[in-house]
Design a protein around this motif. Structure first.
Motif, PDB file in Angstrom:
ATOM      1  N   TYR A  19      28.845  44.548  36.431  1.00  0.00           N
ATOM      2  CA  TYR A  19      28.761  45.187  35.110  1.00  0.00           C
ATOM      3  C   TYR A  19      29.281  44.262  34.024  1.00  0.00           C
ATOM      4  O   TYR A  19      30.358  43.661  34.143  1.00  0.00           O
ATOM      5  CB  TYR A  19      29.548  46.496  35.102  1.00  0.00           C
TER       6      TYR A  19
ATOM      7  N   GLN B 226      26.783  46.218  28.052  1.00  0.00           N
ATOM      8  CA  GLN B 226      26.562  47.521  28.680  1.00  0.00           C
ATOM      9  C   GLN B 226      25.361  47.464  29.633  1.00  0.00           C
ATOM     10  O   GLN B 226      24.484  48.320  29.634  1.00  0.00           O
ATOM     11  CB  GLN B 226      26.366  48.609  27.618  1.00  0.00           C
TER      12      GLN B 226
ATOM     13  N   PHE C 254      24.107  46.043  33.793  1.00  0.00           N
ATOM     14  CA  PHE C 254      24.396  45.487  35.112  1.00  0.00           C
ATOM     15  C   PHE C 254      23.555  44.242  35.310  1.00  0.00           C
ATOM     16  O   PHE C 254      22.393  44.183  34.874  1.00  0.00           O
ATOM     17  CB  PHE C 254      24.070  46.497  36.220  1.00  0.00           C
TER      18      PHE C 254
ATOM     19  N   THR D 296      32.723  45.922  39.031  1.00  0.00           N
ATOM     20  CA  THR D 296      33.103  46.118  37.633  1.00  0.00           C
ATOM     21  C   THR D 296      34.589  45.853  37.464  1.00  0.00           C
ATOM     22  O   THR D 296      35.402  46.220  38.330  1.00  0.00           O
ATOM     23  CB  THR D 296      32.755  47.549  37.147  1.00  0.00           C
TER      24      THR D 296
ATOM     25  N   ARG E  25      22.989  50.075  31.770  1.00  0.00           N
ATOM     26  CA  ARG E  25      24.053  50.744  32.531  1.00  0.00           C
ATOM     27  C   ARG E  25      23.550  52.066  33.101  1.00  0.00           C
ATOM     28  O   ARG E  25      23.937  52.459  34.219  1.00  0.00           O
ATOM     29  CB  ARG E  25      25.250  50.989  31.605  1.00  0.00           C
TER      30      ARG E  25
ATOM     31  N   GLY F 137      33.542  49.946  31.464  1.00  0.00           N
ATOM     32  CA  GLY F 137      33.557  49.386  32.808  1.00  0.00           C
ATOM     33  C   GLY F 137      34.409  50.142  33.811  1.00  0.00           C
ATOM     34  O   GLY F 137      34.520  49.731  34.967  1.00  0.00           O
TER      35      GLY F 137
ATOM     36  N   TYR G 136      35.323  52.639  36.596  1.00  0.00           N
ATOM     37  CA  TYR G 136      34.552  53.272  37.681  1.00  0.00           C
ATOM     38  C   TYR G 136      35.174  54.614  38.041  1.00  0.00           C
ATOM     39  O   TYR G 136      36.398  54.740  38.167  1.00  0.00           O
ATOM     40  CB  TYR G 136      34.527  52.382  38.926  1.00  0.00           C
TER      41      TYR G 136
END
Length: 699
Positions: free
Chosen positions: A174, A179, A181, A213, A266, A280, A282
């Motif tokens: 990420y 924004q 991947f 990330t 994203r 970022g 998770y």
């Protein structure tokens, strides 16, 4: 339909005894309905579609022609509303997950390439978006997936790790500033390989990659990635190659995919079980990384369920063709000077085909139970962690058993039909080539059986979790007594005493349902207990030493899992058997179930003898009793395959059409006419015999 001349047309007396009554007949319609199962109407609809020439495999096409035809057939399925069943009502579906799989697996009778390509598009690619994505993803992509406007790929497998999904090399890192991947395959072993639709048709893919990330690897997740533009050209950073000619399934464009810093939004993360915020961070509703991984993969189990059903269907078709042929093809004069015997009247031919028929019935009933379990989980009716674990275990077990069985059955049926079986027009060789890969995709069978074995060991361990010393002591004493009884021969002696050396008493014991259940169950329990004992010390050893001990027991683990799967199939057969209301049908099916169970025991007879589970008297009786079962089942063979419900539009095998009977009748009528008119030549052997008799009379 089966002709009267090929079976016994006798009524069942009200007082007939199971096993001993040879006047039983099968209600073919009733049995056929039982085999169709819960989703009978869906199967009938799917078989009607599969019987249409528009979806049939045309042998001899070039690889490009076959691929083009299969893709067009996908459009045919869309046009005939055969792809929508499992999708939400908002998109034209009805959430019928069991019916959806039941319909797809019937496509194998049309062309296995079509069945698998449909499975890739809607059963894998579409299901991944459905089950791993959210409503936003559904609204964005499901309509195009269902209509085939977005042909897709399921990009999980990599050349470097195959079935070991947790160790794949593809990454999705990420970038919080953009924004996005960044999808990357950092080395060639991380290239996605053997991916259906990748070589030609795929416009997008669900790509499995390690989500990274803020410097943390959160494990494997699924991402929606566009592959090609409207002209079929790869997008920037995406590449691939055609896998080329395969051993079978040539209508599917399998290929490789690789990614070099491919950026995706994203929001293309299929985030039902794990999400990444703008900065970022998770988050996941499932705290354990391991449990999260298996939960995500568990949503995609329907591939294994579908392969199980398709393999069973292929076995049914092969046996229908081979048994029809075996009741018409005549060879050698065994009992008459003028009329040759049909192949199925020979014991060896019965031994080749009828146990395969019994196993196919067991696999069919087991698949129906698996399908109901699958539907219960995915419909939400019974969707607990334990339900999902059970589903995973059953799917791994039955997919392994049925795909291996299909290949064995196709080969045996091919050989049983001689040179005719080798002709492409009779489909054995074509189906064998196409189904060969079923044993290794959606999980290599040996790997899947290790998963089953690990579940058995886990369940075994649970029995003693939290148990006090007294429980262990009683168990240890019981185990010691059990081992002493078996290994010293006491059980064998006891059996011999009970049988009193009587073959009849041994046969009565062997055909007893509880005896069969006990023998099959005891083998599984004993094997699991032995392996658990061997692995017990590994828990306190370093990882490398523990792995070495596990590896030393790996083969036994797979054997135990196989024995467990066989037991489950026997239980499924027995459960279905008890639901049959027609007495004659139930009697015949009881013999068929016995043939399945006793053939398994015969196959593993050395284990039963070495471990003291069978007396030598019963062991000697076993093969003879199986032969008796074959004799009793022989008159019903055609009815048993007729109940599978496959017509000529499904079989499409010349030797299953009755042409062999016509040839045989023509030959017999020819020789009858010669004899009737006195035109038949005299056999030299007859002349020699006359001379010997004349010489003897003179002497």
């Amino acid at each position: 339909m089966t002709q009267v001349s090929d079976r016994k047309e006798l009524k069942v007396p009200a007082t007939s005894n199971i096993h001993d009554d040879d006047t039983a007949t099968i209600d073919v319609a009733l049995l056929g309905e039982t085999l169709l199962g819960k989703w009978a109407s869906v199967r009938r609809e799917a078989r009607k579609l599969a019987g249409r020439p528009e979806v049939h495999k045309i042998e001899g096409l070039s690889i490009d022609e076959h691929r083009e035809r299969t893709f067009e057939q996908l459009k045919y399925l869309v046009d005939h509303k055969a792809v929508h069943r499992a999708f939400p009502p908002a998109f034209g579906g009805n959430n019928d997950h069991g019916g959806n799989v039941a319909g797809y697996e019937e496509l194998v009778v049309a062309d296995p390439s079509l069945q698998i390509k449909a499975g890739v598009q809607w059963g894998l690619f579409g299901s991944a978006v459905l089950h791993l994505g959210t409503e936003e993803h559904h609204e964005k992509w499901l309509p195009g997936i269902m209509s085939l406007d977005i042909p897709g790929c399921f990009a999980m497998t990599e050349i470097g790790h195959g079935s070991d999904v947790a160790s794949i090399g593809t990454t999705a890192t990420y970038d919080p500033d953009a924004q996005e991947f960044v999808i990357n395959t950092p080395f060639k072993a991380a290239w996605k390989e053997y991916i259906g639709n990748a070589a030609r048709d795929g416009r997008a893919a669900v790509v499995f990659a390690h989500l990274i990330t803020l410097g943390v690897d959160h494990g494997v997740h699924a991402f929606y990635v566009d592959l090609r533009d409207a002209t079929g050209t790869f997008l920037e950073g995406v590449g691939g190659a055609d896998d080329g000619l395969k051993g079978g399934l040539r209508g599917i464009d399998n290929g490789q995919l690789h990614f070099t810093k491919v950026r995706i939004p994203r929001t293309n993360l299929l985030n039902r079980y794990g999400d990444v915020s703008l900065d970022g961070t998770y988050t996941s509703s499932i705290e354990s990384p391991g449990r999260r991984f298996f939960t995500m993969l568990g949503t995609l189990v329907q591939g294994r369920v579908s392969l199980d059903g398709a393999a069973v269907a292929a076995s049914k078709m092969a046996l229908t063709t081979a048994i029809r042929y075996a009741t018409q093809r005549r060879q050698f004069n065994a009992t008459s000077d003028t009329t040759e015997e049909v192949l199925l009247d020979y014991q060896r031919h019965q031994r080749r085909l009828l146990p395969k028929l019994a196993t196919t019935y067991a696999a069919s009933f087991a698949h129906e139970e698996l399908l109901e379990k699958f539907h219960d989980v995915f419909s939400g009716e019974h969707d607990t962690d334990e339900d999902r674990q059970d589903l995973e275990t059953l799917a791994a077990a039955f997919k392994s058993m049925s795909t291996w069985h299909a290949l064995d059955t196709l080969q045996e049926c091919r050989e049983a039909c001689g040179g005719a079986g080798y002709m492409t027009e009779n489909r054995f060789t074509s189906l064998h080539a196409d189904l060969d890969v079923y044993t290794t995709f959606e999980g290599d069978n040996n790997v899947l059986l290790q998963l089953v074995a690990k579940r058995l060991l886990a369940d075994y361990a649970k029995e003693f979790r939290g148990a006090g010393f007294g429980v262990f002591a009683r168990y240890a004493v019981g185990q010691a007594a059990d081992l002493t009884m078996h290994r010293t021969g006491l059980r064998r002696v006891m059996q011999t005493v009970v049988d009193s050396g009587s073959e009849k008493k041994s046969a009565i014991a062997l055909r007893d349902e509880n005896t069969q259940r006990q023998l099959l169950t005891n083998r599984v329990e004993a094997m699991v207990a032995d392996i658990a004992g061997e692995l017990k010390e590994a828990r306190n050893l370093p990882k490398d030493k523990a792995a070495e001990i596990f590896n030393q027991n790996q083969n036994d683990l797979i054997k135990a899992a196989t024995a467990h799967a066989e037991l489950l199939q026997w239980e499924a057969f027995t459960t279905a058997l008890h639901k049959i209301t027609d007495r004659g049908t139930r009697e015949v099916l009881t013999r068929l179930r016995d043939l399945f169970g006793l053939t398994l025991i015969e196959e593993h007879l050395a284990w039963y003898l070495m471990n003291g589970r069978l007396s030598t008297q019963r062991a000697r009786t076993l093969s003879d009793y199986i032969n008796r079962l074959l004799t009793h089942l022989r008159p019903h063979a055609l009815d048993l395959v007729e109940a599978f419900g496959y017509g000529p539009e499904h079989l499409r095998a010349t030797i299953a059409t009755g042409v062999e009977r016509e040839r045989q009748d023509e030959a017999m009528n020819y020789y009858r006419r010669l004899r009737a008119h006195g035109d038949a030549p005299v056999d030299e052997k007859v002349i020699i015999a006359r001379k010997k008799r004349a010489a003897g009379s003179k002497a």
